[in-house]
Motif scaffolding. Structure first.
Motif, PDB file in Angstrom:
ATOM      1  N   ASN A 164       0.802  -1.219  -0.108  1.00 32.21           N
ATOM      2  CA  ASN A 164       0.059   0.089   0.122  1.00 32.21           C
ATOM      3  C   ASN A 164       0.884   1.310   0.023  1.00 32.21           C
ATOM      4  OD1 ASN A 164      -2.648  -1.280   0.030  1.00 32.21           O
ATOM      5  ND2 ASN A 164      -2.208  -1.827   2.172  1.00 32.21           N
ATOM      6  N   THR A 166       3.029   4.152  -1.469  1.00 32.03           N
ATOM      7  CA  THR A 166       3.192   4.910  -2.808  1.00 32.03           C
ATOM      8  C   THR A 166       4.554   5.682  -2.982  1.00 32.03           C
ATOM      9  OG1 THR A 166       2.182   6.939  -1.699  1.00 32.03           O
ATOM     10  CG2 THR A 166       0.724   5.423  -2.792  1.00 32.03           C
ATOM     11  N   ILE A 198      -3.378   8.678  -8.008  1.00 29.94           N
ATOM     12  CA  ILE A 198      -2.606   7.326  -8.134  1.00 29.94           C
ATOM     13  C   ILE A 198      -2.466   7.281  -9.599  1.00 29.94           C
ATOM     14  CG2 ILE A 198      -2.774   5.159  -7.543  1.00 29.94           C
ATOM     15  CD1 ILE A 198      -2.034   6.561  -5.262  1.00 29.94           C
ATOM     16  N   ILE A 209       2.461   9.321  -9.632  1.00 32.98           N
ATOM     17  CA  ILE A 209       2.431   8.598  -8.076  1.00 32.98           C
ATOM     18  C   ILE A 209       1.903   7.166  -8.276  1.00 32.98           C
ATOM     19  CG2 ILE A 209       1.561   8.788  -5.715  1.00 32.98           C
ATOM     20  CD1 ILE A 209       1.565  11.600  -6.217  1.00 32.98           C
ATOM     21  N   ARG A 211       1.080   3.263  -6.626  1.00 34.24           N
ATOM     22  CA  ARG A 211       0.820   2.384  -5.463  1.00 34.24           C
ATOM     23  C   ARG A 211       1.820   1.112  -5.805  1.00 34.24           C
ATOM     24  NH1 ARG A 211      -2.396  -1.787  -4.834  1.00 34.24           N
ATOM     25  NH2 ARG A 211      -2.936  -2.374  -2.862  1.00 34.24           N
TER      26      ARG A 211
END
Lengths: 331, 331, 331
Positions: A164, A166, A198, A209, A211
């Motif tokens: 989880n 990032t 994301i 960005i 994950r």
């Protein structure tokens, strides 16, 4: 000087006269048609394929790149050995900064309180053999003791929740030949968007960005499987740009690929791990260390691409070559 | 539409008629022979050199690479200063992991128990000059004290036995244009073989495990000399592949080269070294550090190569160019 | 075999006879002159542009490079928190060595004596909310406590005097296709010169020692501004070499460029920083750490360039192409 004999006259006529072969005209519909068709095909090839498809009129340059990355996320673990513990960036990113890569710890074999002395195991041997445990006797060694036992790896992975986390990747590229530079944070992206977005191949293809879990899944792998023994992931950023078009048309394209062997292919040093130690001194100045065999995922950011821009040289080479082919057919 | 006068007719004859120059035949054995010989030479050049030797029918791509390395080996030292001590991977690899390189410590100047205070030497000066030792007076400085004395380097090298360490290098390459990827651990290499093999140019050219000493010797250098002041070695992996051939024909080729200046060329900062500190706190929370001036060999893994695959564009360019040359001679 | 009918004779005449079109001579001064002018232009293009300017007779290779760097300099700070303190290379270079880059700390947020426990803030929440200070209540978290407060960055930059540090950059390049290698410390540079010189674009363009402040200014930036939040600087070394010329003509060319976004462009993670921790243990074996949010300038050494050397293939391609163009005009 006009016409007349002599050396001068010959030179004159050599330079200024124009010679052309006399032509025999063949009035044949079949031969003529065939000839025109072949010429058309070659013309179509030269124009269509070379110029439209492969951009034969352009000069090319390969990319120069610089990458920085910043991982965010906190994980908590609760084991009998360590108790409840929180892991933040300064704990799981080792080394704290790298140039084109970053490493995230996902699993760990901890050997605390090692000191330099003699203990049972198999490295630098002293010759004496002592009891390793109740049932097995091994040879005594000089080493950092107690010796690390890495026969079993924690399962599930110790920091499996790293999926989880990032990462913000900043990439600056440059084409030296054209003095063209651009960043992967595009000028039309707002600060607000960057704070919440994301990356997603379909909906947010330009969000820088990522994950970590999604990134591994995009490459067709399971994060939890990879977290066990570690591995190497490639984050590929492709910058193929046509600089004859507008500045805004030159954008990065992300893709993801696993770079190391999978465990079942060759099980010699499968995955990715390394050893790292924290050193301590007690009040009597004796050095001890905490040895960590760290399994984790190294993310290599691989930037590649070519930019093309109109240039007279390749254009002329391609035209010349096409013309030569046309000429052969016409004969 | 057949024949007839007018505009239509002219267009018709322009498109469908085939014109050819009338040819004068010169029945001369000498001129003819010479002409054929020149044509043959050019033909041989076009076919032989451009197509067979330089693969002028191929398009090319340069390699994208990812490297991981894992060093194995333990060394023992016995000095008056440190006593008997064992050095393992977590001690001599600094930083613990890098992207395309790894560093192995071979020599060391240790300055333990440094604290921030004032002591005699020459950096940030306080203005007072005090006795450095019985004979020399130097100026007092604010610094990490005692100040490091690196005037003499341990000789022979402290960790000269690093020459017996081995390193496993894993290299994954990719040609994006052809979407071709391969690893330096070839598919036909068995796990058994990998567990025991050591690279050797003649007998084991595809074994990815290298003995550091042999690697330096292959480059024509002496490991023990290099270990003294450190240096930079290049491990060059060349992946020149002809992708028109079988997958198994694309294999890595290793070579080794020293990358830094030798000591006698330019003795400004000869070799390779850097400073590194371990930080400690005593019971009264005062920070101290062990400063290490670390000499060692940095191994840079340099991966390069081009892959070629048949492509219609360069083929046509080369044929066109060859044909043009042929045409000139024929006139 | 001489002349005569039959299959043999036909083959003979096909091979040895020389055929040429008969030529019609047009005695027109205008047409002839125009024709010659066009031919001259194309000839000038082929010779002048392709061969002299763009070196169309050369084959090219891109550079393989290896870089080491060594920073020198000491800074002193005097703050209420840390007291008087001296910073040397082992303190401000993190990690101690990198492959194609080096990082210099310029600013710092220090959070000493962190331990794993519960304290007021906003990460891994326990559910209980307690007083953060007299006026604000926040939720209690499990974390490394006390939690870092990075709301205000020291201004002016803590280690702003880093602008006077110098760095020696050693660069070794190699063109594998031509087996040509060279170093940026040129053979004609004396050791004496190297001990005192500082790079300067005009007066010392080949000195490989750079003052960090001047380097940032060359790129049009302010070192003190950049030192506040950090950033990424590119040290570009261009090695464009014509290997048909003398060895001494192949020299490096340095240029400098800021690679990260400026603060006012996109204020999401502006500058460059990372977190790093030093770990300690007290006498009762409890681990604590000093967390450092380190701002600084990462200097990426970007080496690029192409070398050209005479090769028959591109020469023939360009001649062929030029000849074809000439041929078209002559018809």
């Amino acid at each position: 000087m006009s016409g007349g004999g002599g050396c001068c006259g010959e030179l004159y006529s050599c330079v200024f006269d124009y010679s052309t072969p006399r032509i025999a005209l063949i009035k044949s519909r079949k031969v003529g048609l065939l000839n025109r068709v072949i010429q058309l095909v070659i013309l179509a090839y030269v124009i269509g394929w070379v110029f439209v498809w492969e951009k034969g009129y352009q000069e090319f340059d390969t990319v120069i790149s610089s990458v920085t990355s910043k991982v965010k996320g906190v994980a908590a673990t609760n084991t009998s050995e360590l108790g409840f513990r929180v892991w933040d960036v300064a704990d799981y990113i080792i080394p704290p900064q790298e140039e084109n890569a970053f490493f995230v710890m996902t699993n760990l074999i901890l050997t605390p309180n090692q000191t330099q002395r003699q203990c049972p195991e198999v490295r630098v041997q002293t010759g004496r053999c002592v009891a390793y445990n109740e049932t097995v006797k091994t040879c005594e060694v000089d080493a950092w003791c107690p010796v690390e036992n890495d026969l079993t790896v924690p399962k599930p992975a110790f920091l499996g929740s790293a999926e989880n986390f990032t990462v913000l990747i900043k990439n600056n590229i440059w084409y030296p030949k054209f003095n063209f530079s651009k960043r992967n944070i595009l000028p039309n992206i707002s600060t607000e968007y960057l704070k919440s977005c994301i990356y997603d191949r379909v909906n947010n293809p330009f969000c820088p960005i990522f994950r970590l879990g999604s990134l591994v899944e995009e490459a067709g792998e399971s994060f939890q499987d990879m977290a066990l023994l570690g591995g190497v992931m490639g984050i590929q950023i492709s910058w193929n740009c046509d600089l004859d078009k507008k500045y805004t048309h030159c954008v990065p394209k992300y893709s993801f690929r696993r770079l190391d062997n999978r465990a079942f292919d060759h099980n010699v040093s499968p995955g990715y791990n390394f050893r790292f130690a924290k050193f301590f001194k007690d009040s009597s100045n004796v050095e001890s260390r905490t040895l960590m065999k760290i399994y984790g995922i190294r993310f290599d950011v691989l930037v590649f691409g070519t930019a093309g821009k109109f240039d007279i040289i390749p254009t002329m080479i391609n035209i010349g070559s096409g013309v030569a082919l046309l000429g052969v057919v016409s004969k």
